[in-house]
Design a protein around this motif. Structure first.
Motif, PDB file in Angstrom:
ATOM      1  N   TYR A 636       0.491  -5.733   6.198  1.00 47.10           N
ATOM      2  CA  TYR A 636      -0.541  -6.491   5.494  1.00 47.10           C
ATOM      3  C   TYR A 636      -1.586  -6.875   6.528  1.00 47.10           C
ATOM      4  O   TYR A 636      -1.248  -7.246   7.658  1.00 47.10           O
ATOM      5  CB  TYR A 636       0.056  -7.731   4.823  1.00 47.10           C
ATOM      6  N   ALA A 671      -1.608  -4.703   2.012  1.00 42.78           N
ATOM      7  CA  ALA A 671      -2.815  -5.138   1.297  1.00 42.78           C
ATOM      8  C   ALA A 671      -3.573  -6.119   2.179  1.00 42.78           C
ATOM      9  O   ALA A 671      -3.076  -6.576   3.220  1.00 42.78           O
ATOM     10  CB  ALA A 671      -2.465  -5.787  -0.046  1.00 42.78           C
ATOM     11  N   TYR A 673      -4.602  -9.702   2.895  1.00 42.09           N
ATOM     12  CA  TYR A 673      -3.945 -10.962   2.578  1.00 42.09           C
ATOM     13  C   TYR A 673      -4.509 -12.060   3.458  1.00 42.09           C
ATOM     14  O   TYR A 673      -5.228 -11.812   4.424  1.00 42.09           O
ATOM     15  CB  TYR A 673      -2.435 -10.850   2.790  1.00 42.09           C
ATOM     16  N   ASN A 695     -10.361  -3.446   2.651  1.00 47.96           N
ATOM     17  CA  ASN A 695      -9.446  -2.365   2.267  1.00 47.96           C
ATOM     18  C   ASN A 695      -9.976  -1.004   2.689  1.00 47.96           C
ATOM     19  O   ASN A 695      -9.208  -0.134   3.108  1.00 47.96           O
ATOM     20  CB  ASN A 695      -9.214  -2.388   0.755  1.00 47.96           C
ATOM     21  N   PHE A 712      -1.112   0.371  -1.947  1.00 43.56           N
ATOM     22  CA  PHE A 712      -1.694  -0.968  -2.049  1.00 43.56           C
ATOM     23  C   PHE A 712      -0.813  -1.825  -2.946  1.00 43.56           C
ATOM     24  O   PHE A 712      -0.398  -1.405  -4.026  1.00 43.56           O
ATOM     25  CB  PHE A 712      -3.106  -0.880  -2.617  1.00 43.56           C
ATOM     26  N   ARG A 722      -6.739  -9.908  -2.883  1.00 39.71           N
ATOM     27  CA  ARG A 722      -6.217  -8.606  -3.294  1.00 39.71           C
ATOM     28  C   ARG A 722      -6.750  -8.104  -4.627  1.00 39.71           C
ATOM     29  O   ARG A 722      -6.523  -6.939  -4.975  1.00 39.71           O
ATOM     30  CB  ARG A 722      -4.688  -8.658  -3.372  1.00 39.71           C
TER      31      ARG A 722
END
Length: 823
Positions: A636, A671, A673, A695, A712, A722
């Protein structure tokens, strides 16, 4: 990059719409020649009462920032000039002279000086605007401008507009100074924007103002034949925003290139190794060599000693070695330690020579010495009476001090240590891992966890779905021994997911994560795991595990190709067994999976960036690498997703230690975070640029580093960091649109070159069908780069799907959001 913005997401949407629409306007200029009074007297308060409505202008890009296009009456953003008196209007595009424009707010005015206006649309917000002359509230001179905007309704917005200086196509440089008197700060966005449909924003910057003046600097190519403007959008309701010393000027070609980072046409791959700490062990000491010490922990102090050794055969080189003897660990741990102030982002190599008087298992690591005490390099070896060289390498990802460590795995033993070196390694650390291989489709993966409440497919070039937290674990499928049921519960959901993928994306793959032991099969039924009693336990009888794997392998022949052995076994609530037991489970799973279908592929347990490196080292040392086709990991990432690169490098170094470097790396979960070690996540909110860019930057970093899979987590997430899709599971958020766009750039392409330049510029060269394109971004906002003439590109495409010609200067001002340069 600010992540402490405390405005809500709804307000953010309003602000973004403000950057796109035109709208109603109020008369804004005052040329009566009277001196401005005190701010509280001179500011003109505006409300819906008594104002002339001017038809707002629609912007085609409004749909980009909202769940549905905003329905507004037709009109023209320049309508506000018609509402102003002839003596005070801003010149239109047809009459405005090209050249520089500046405003110091020193001339007398009542509400706004000439050239300035308020542009609103939707429901007219309450606002005040006027001169500011109080001491401390001007950046320079005697005057500034004060703006306060109340709560802005949904699908509405308000811009403070400066319409001078951008009169035709060209490259422009703009700057302004802003501050607030709000103790909690104030969020604003500054834009350079086209005045005519479709109201393209060519540059924008969001910032959080404090009580000190901040300079905001924007520059961009403006490719349109009609006029543009500088706009200030207040994003914090009822906060005073002060503006001063605004300037806009065309950029000269020579000036722009001279101040830019000149990008090389291609990256390099050279390596330079520089020792930063060397201990020969020959120095004068009694117990520990200079720079070395011990570290212990546990229920009671271990029994151990250290001394300078000179006995022949026990010295590798020079006059002496370091002897370290453990009599009894007493249930705890003790390690020989050499501390060093590693620098975040730098790569280090540690080399040391070891021997013992009997065969002794030893682990050598480099780690962070603060929570969570994670290794960034590790190697386990068995040391005997022959001197053995141990070498480890990794990139440091923390900001605190760290150390090189030597640990005996047994409860007692004696070790001799000599010629220890820590060196910094410099190379093109952003070079492509494999420039000859195409980016695999499996990089474009996703978790969909709410199937059943919806049946929507995420799109976004998704080519693999990971089944985890989908109600399909072992305990969901076989809650009682042999209690399989494919018509209800977990069995029904398993079939539903398999059919869902086949229906929506023929040819797409599934990664199924094995594990989470049913209560009846667990060796620790009294332990409450993350997913219930006994879920984290090793199966009491391995035949039960074998039957579980065999049942699924046979049922889904040709439908599920990829199988992950367990989820995050380095996290005790998920798994409380040993790495050696996990190796045995992996061996059994491989037998059954290949017996059912030789085309099946096995992914190692997906580990976390916390204690995952240590668990994986033990897993490999116990032979686990022999039973997997891919190595799984979970990363993450925070607002610096480029740090995924060093994590991958560190993992690959560990794999190389065991001869496993050829196996693909699968990032099976991850992802954007909020990192609680970096910020207060109870108040942190990503900026628009962070939401749209993070991302994408992570994905391109993974592509460069040769990561073969990323899933993801999760498509239906609703948190600010997210969220990719709205609650209807159809409408993409800004982050979702940007991620989908970035995936489209990479899908089917090959990374043929990549490198870093300047203070934070990243370059990724892609090729597809014999045509090259280049993805660029900068972690230093506003970094200007000069594009090499050797690059055959002439179009700039943004992550928001807008395109413009490459400026004739061949220079671009970069920010967090990647851009694509193409022919």
């Amino acid at each position: 990059m600010n992540v402490h913005a405390k405005f809500c997401f709804a307000s953010l949407l309003v602000a973004l719409v403000a950057g796109c629409g035109g709208g109603g306007a109020d008369s804004t200029s005052d040329a009566d020649g009277q001196a401005a009074g005190a701010a509280t007297d001179a500011a003109q308060s505006k409300s819906a009462a008594g104002q002339t409505d001017i038809a707002p202008d629609p912007g085609s890009d409004t749909a980009v920032f909202t769940e549905a296009p905003i329905q507004v009456p037709p009109g023209d953003d320049e309508a506000y000039t018609a509402a102003a008196s002839p003596s005070t209007v801003t010149a239109s595009a047809s009459t405005q002279s090209p050249g520089s424009a500046a405003e110091d707010f020193e001339s007398g005015f009542t509400s706004l000086p000439a050239g300035w206006s308020i542009n609103w649309w939707g429901t007219r917000p309450n606002y005040t605007v006027g001169p500011e002359t109080r001491s401390g509230y001007t950046h320079a001179g005697a005057g500034a401008l004060r703006l306060q905007v109340g709560t802005v309704a949904s699908n509405s917005g308000l811009n403070l507009v400066y319409s001078r200086g951008i009169s035709k196509a060209g490259s422009y440089d703009a700057q302004a100074y802003l501050r607030t008197d709000n103790a909690n700060g104030a969020n604003v966005e500054v834009q350079l924007r086209r005045n005519a449909a479709p109201y393209d924003v060519v540059a924008r910057k969001q910032l959080v103002l404090g009580t000190s003046w901040q300079k905001v600097h924007l520059s961009a190519a403006y490719p349109f034949p009609d006029a543009g403007s500088l706009r200030v959008v207040s994003l914090t309701a009822n906060a005073n925003v002060y503006i001063d010393d605004v300037a806009i000027s065309p950029m000269a070609s020579a000036e722009a290139v001279a101040n830019a980072v000149v990008l090389p046409a291609a990256g390099g791959s050279s390596v330079e190794v520089t020792p930063v700490k060397t201990t020969t062990m020959d120095e004068a000491y009694t117990t520990y060599a200079p720079g070395w010490t011990y570290n212990y922990w546990g229920p009671q102090k271990p029994t151990f000693s250290a001394s300078r050794e000179t006995e022949p055969g026990h010295v590798y080189a020079g006059a002496a070695s370091q002897k370290f003897q453990i009599t009894n660990k007493n249930g705890g741990e003790v390690q020989l330690v050499s501390r060093y102030a590693f620098t975040k982002g730098k790569t280090y190599r540690a080399v040391v020579y070891l021997r013992s008087d009997v065969a002794t298992p030893v682990q050598v690591t480099m780690r962070r010495d603060t929570q969570p005490y994670d290794n960034f390099a590790a190697k386990s070896v068995t040391v005997d009476t022959n001197w053995q060289k141990v070498e480890i390498e990794g990139t440091y990802l923390a900001t605190s001090d760290g150390s090189m460590r030597i640990a005996l795995k047994n409860a007692s033993g004696t070790l001799w240590v000599d010629e220890a070196v820590i060196a910094e390694v410099k190379r093109n650390d952003f070079a492509p891992y494999n420039a000859s291989a195409a980016i695999p489709d499996t990089l474009f993966g996703m978790h969909v966890n709410k199937l059943g409440t919806h049946d929507k497919w995420p799109g976004m070039s998704t080519r693999i779905l990971r089944l985890w937290n989908t109600g399909t674990t072992w305990r969901d499928l076989e809650p009682t021994q042999d209690g399989w049921n494919w018509t209800t519960g977990g069995g029904m959901r398993m079939d539903m997911y398999v059919n869902y993928v086949a229906r929506n994306a023929p040819g797409a793959q599934i990664l199924y994560t094995l594990g989470q032991t049913p209560l009846w099969a667990s060796s620790t039924p009294d332990v409450n795991g993350q997913y219930g009693m006994g879920s984290s336990g090793v199966p009491r009888n391995m035949d039960d595990w074998r039957d579980y794997v065999r049942t699924l392998a046979r049922r889904y022949v040709g439908k599920i190709r990829y199988w992950e052995i367990w989820n995050e076994p380095d996290y005790v609530p998920h798994y409380n067994g040993t790495p050696a037991q996990m190796v045995e489970m992996t061996r059994i799973a491989r037998e059954e999976l290949l017996a059912a279908d030789p085309a099946n592929k096995i992914v190692s347990p997906g580990l976390t960036k916390g204690q995952g490196m240590q668990f994986l080292d033990y897993f490999f040392a116990a032979g686990g690498g022999n039973y997997v086709d891919m190595v799984g990991y979970h990363w993450y990432y925070w607002i610096d997703p480029e740090m995924v690169g060093p994590m991958v490098d560190n993992l690959r170094v560990l794999m190389t230690t065991y001869g496993l470097q050829a196996k693909p790396i699968w990032m099976t979960e991850g992802a954007f975070y909020c990192d609680t070690t970096q910020t207060d996540c109870s108040t942190a909110t990503p900026t628009l640029e962070q939401s749209r860019s993070t991302n994408a930057r992570a994905m391109f970093t993974m592509a460069v580093k040769g990561v073969a899979n990323f899933n993801f987590h999760v498509w239906e997430a609703s948190d600010a960091f997210r969220q990719l899709v709205q609650a209807d599971f159809i409408t993409q958020t800004e982050a979702g649109k940007a991620y989908a766009e970035a995936r489209s750039w990479a899908f089917g392409a090959r990374v043929v070159d990549s490198f870093r330049a300047g203070s934070g510029v990243y370059v990724v060269r892609l090729t597809r069908g014999g045509v090259d394109s280049f993805v660029l971004w900068s972690t230093v906002d506003g970094e200007t780069v000069a594009i090499p003439g050797a690059w055959n590109v002439n179009t700039v495409r943004s992550i928001t799907q807008t395109e413009s010609p490459l400026p004739s200067t061949r220079q671009l001002r970069l920010g967090l959001e990647p851009v694509l340069l193409k022919p």
